[in-house]
Design an enzyme around this catalytic site. Structure first.
Site, PDB file in Angstrom:
ATOM      1  N   MET A  98       4.441   4.292 -39.357  1.00 55.42           N
ATOM      2  CA  MET A  98       5.839   3.463 -38.203  1.00 55.42           C
ATOM      3  C   MET A  98       4.854   4.430 -36.958  1.00 55.42           C
ATOM      4  O   MET A  98       5.348   4.224 -35.739  1.00 55.42           O
ATOM      5  CB  MET A  98       7.153   3.883 -38.575  1.00 55.42           C
ATOM      6  CG  MET A  98       7.766   3.326 -37.172  1.00 55.42           C
ATOM      7  SD  MET A  98       9.723   2.810 -37.339  1.00 55.42           S
ATOM      8  CE  MET A  98      10.282   2.252 -39.413  1.00 55.42           C
ATOM      9  N   LYS A 109       1.406 -12.957 -17.734  1.00 58.89           N
ATOM     10  CA  LYS A 109       2.599 -14.167 -18.776  1.00 58.89           C
ATOM     11  C   LYS A 109       2.761 -12.399 -19.576  1.00 58.89           C
ATOM     12  O   LYS A 109       1.882 -11.908 -20.035  1.00 58.89           O
ATOM     13  CB  LYS A 109       2.487 -15.158 -19.909  1.00 58.89           C
ATOM     14  CG  LYS A 109       1.359 -14.577 -20.827  1.00 58.89           C
ATOM     15  CD  LYS A 109       0.376 -15.987 -20.973  1.00 58.89           C
ATOM     16  CE  LYS A 109      -0.484 -15.951 -21.947  1.00 58.89           C
ATOM     17  NZ  LYS A 109      -1.838 -17.275 -22.253  1.00 58.89           N
ATOM     18  N   TYR A 153       1.240   6.898 -46.977  1.00 62.17           N
ATOM     19  CA  TYR A 153       2.176   5.724 -47.443  1.00 62.17           C
ATOM     20  C   TYR A 153       0.905   4.999 -48.892  1.00 62.17           C
ATOM     21  O   TYR A 153      -0.375   5.388 -48.537  1.00 62.17           O
ATOM     22  CB  TYR A 153       2.818   5.179 -47.223  1.00 62.17           C
ATOM     23  CG  TYR A 153       4.157   5.475 -46.814  1.00 62.17           C
ATOM     24  CD1 TYR A 153       5.381   5.884 -47.477  1.00 62.17           C
ATOM     25  CD2 TYR A 153       3.928   5.191 -45.206  1.00 62.17           C
ATOM     26  CE1 TYR A 153       6.405   6.217 -47.143  1.00 62.17           C
ATOM     27  CE2 TYR A 153       5.043   5.870 -44.318  1.00 62.17           C
ATOM     28  CZ  TYR A 153       6.621   6.290 -45.635  1.00 62.17           C
ATOM     29  OH  TYR A 153       7.909   6.219 -44.647  1.00 62.17           O
TER      30      TYR A 153
HETATM   31  C1  LIG Z   1      -3.021 -17.101 -21.127  1.00 64.25           C
HETATM   32  C2  LIG Z   1      -3.032 -18.259 -20.141  1.00 64.25           C
HETATM   33  C3  LIG Z   1      -4.570 -18.381 -19.415  1.00 64.25           C
HETATM   34  C4  LIG Z   1      -4.814 -16.978 -18.996  1.00 64.25           C
HETATM   35  O1  LIG Z   1      -6.076 -16.623 -20.194  1.00 64.25           O
HETATM   36  P1  LIG Z   1      -7.098 -14.812 -20.834  1.00 64.25           P
HETATM   37  O2  LIG Z   1      -7.737 -15.404 -21.752  1.00 64.25           O
HETATM   38  O3  LIG Z   1      -6.210 -14.223 -20.524  1.00 64.25           O
HETATM   39  O4  LIG Z   1      -7.074 -15.154 -19.456  1.00 64.25           O
HETATM   40  C5  LIG Z   1      -4.681 -18.260 -18.294  1.00 64.25           C
HETATM   41  N1  LIG Z   1      -3.789 -20.283 -17.955  1.00 64.25           N
HETATM   42  C6  LIG Z   1      -3.046 -20.336 -19.381  1.00 64.25           C
HETATM   43  C7  LIG Z   1      -2.845 -21.932 -19.887  1.00 64.25           C
HETATM   44  C8  LIG Z   1      -2.713 -19.643 -20.166  1.00 64.25           C
HETATM   45  O5  LIG Z   1      -1.740 -19.516 -21.218  1.00 64.25           O
END
Ligand SMILES: *Cc1c(COP(=O)(O)O)cnc(C)c1O
Length: 368
Positions: A311, A41, A257
């Site tokens: 930035m 993801k 800054y």
């Molecule tokens: C993001 C996620 C994972 C993977 O988790 P990690 O800690 O990155 O290994 C697995 N299952 C679900 C439902 C997730 O949202």
């Protein structure tokens, strides 16, 4: 080595495909008989969905998880035959889009389940069911299970899953045991459906909650799934930037800054062409009297950030490093500086660092 593309983009972000595959294999070995999927993801944890998926596909990974249906559609192009689950579930009205692209929704509520069933009208496109074993974000509640069992009777439920509350650390073990027990009770109505509970950290749990399939994401990219212990994973993501200017300042002069850092003694500084717009957290800036802060590596020497992260610019204290010059490379992430390390120094988590890295940097894949 400076590259033209890197010079144009300011930073270079490297994905080590060989290390990614090695991590996937290590996680698979730790998971025993369970299948090792890959969670990609957020554009493959910020590293590029296809850049991450392709080496894993070549290595034999067959099951992937993404959050959104558009990510699934993109992955489907790269992986026509892979199994792809959409973690965020069924978007209202889009069931046919999922089914037509062979994307499997993770059905997280009775309403999603009912809509999927209705849209398929007796069709058999596979889906997953998620039960809520304690996270209380998404998933079927215990009270939903009776109805879910009825609604799912004529569906192809290919996976029964839930997600751990804790991602490692000392508190992992007791919370994990409780969630394993709840998960086992909640999946009882579907005794023959393959089950999945473990993310990266869960794979390393002493309770071995591997079931039929494990779902690592972070550890694939080199994040430490066992935060209280040495990292068993290989670093996957590197980042480099180059020196724009070197100068000396006198004691009492400030940098950046809001003058958050003041030199206590004469210092030699190097300004690099990289900043929070490249994903280096603002919180990694160096303030006088406040530790820790981010650092970069020059010829094996740690050079701390001084002053705020801007930035497009960061200033390093290179007083202790060998002489550096305009155009020289500095390492911001690599063998010595991990995403976990940078995150800890910035008051965030490595997951956030990874997913925000190098939005405009030059990307390259090595060891592909
Ligand atoms: C993001 C996620 C994972 C993977 O988790 P990690 O800690 O990155 O290994 C697995 N299952 C679900 C439902 C997730 O949202």
């Amino acid at each position: 080595m400076p590259s033209v593309a890197r010079e144009h983009a300011g930073t270079a972000v490297t994905l080590d495909a060989g290390a990614l595959v090695a991590n996937w294999r290590l996680l698979g070995a730790r998971a025993g008989q369970a299948e090792c999927a890959a969670v990609l993801k957020a554009d493959g944890y910020g590293q590029g969905l296809e850049r991450a998926a392709n080496p894993l596909l070549r290595a034999g990974c067959r099951t992937f998880f993404v959050a959104h249906v558009f990510e699934g559609a993109r992955l489907r192009q790269a992986a026509p035959d892979a199994t792809v689950y959409i973690l965020n579930g069924l978007v209202p009205g889009l069931a046919r889009t999922y089914a037509d692209a062979h994307l499997r929704p993770v059905l997280n509520s009775l309403s999603e389940l009912a809509e999927w069933r209705e849209a398929l009208a007796g069709g058999r496109a596979p889906c997953a069911l998620q039960v809520d074993s304690g996270m209380h974000r998404v998933g079927l509640a215990t009270d939903d299970l009776r109805e879910a069992k009825i609604l799912s009777a004529d569906l192809d439920v290919a996976l029964l899953m839930s997600h751990f509350v804790r991602s490692g650390g000392a508190s992992l073990s007791s919370g994990t045991a409780r969630q394993v027990a709840i998960f086992d009770a909640m999946r009882a109505p579907w005794p023959n459906v393959p089950a999945s509970l473990a993310n990266s950290s869960g794979i390393f749990s002493e309770h071995h909650p591997h079931y039929d399939l494990v779902r690592p994401g972070y550890a694939l990219f080199g994040g430490n799934p066992t935060p209280d212990q040495p990292n068993p994973m290989r670093p996957v993501v590197g980042m480099e930037a180059s020196v724009l200017q070197v100068h000396a300042i006198a004691a009492g002069e400030s940098v950046g800054y809001e003058a958050c850092w003041t030199a206590a003694s004469p210092r030699r500084l190097a300004t690099i062409g990289c900043g929070y717009a490249d994903g280096i957290p603002f919180g990694a800036g160096g303030r006088s009297g406040a530790e820790p802060c981010g650092w970069a590596e020059i010829a094996g020497v740690r050079c701390p950030f001084v002053g705020r992260v801007s930035m497009d610019l960061i200033v390093l204290d290179v007083t202790d490093a060998p002489p550096v010059a305009r155009g020289d490379n500095v390492t911001l992430l690599g063998e010595a500086i991990t995403v976990d390390d940078l995150a800890a120094r910035a008051g965030t988590i490595g997951y956030e660092v990874l997913t925000k890295l190098g939005l405009r940097g030059h990307r390259r894949v090595v060891n592909g």
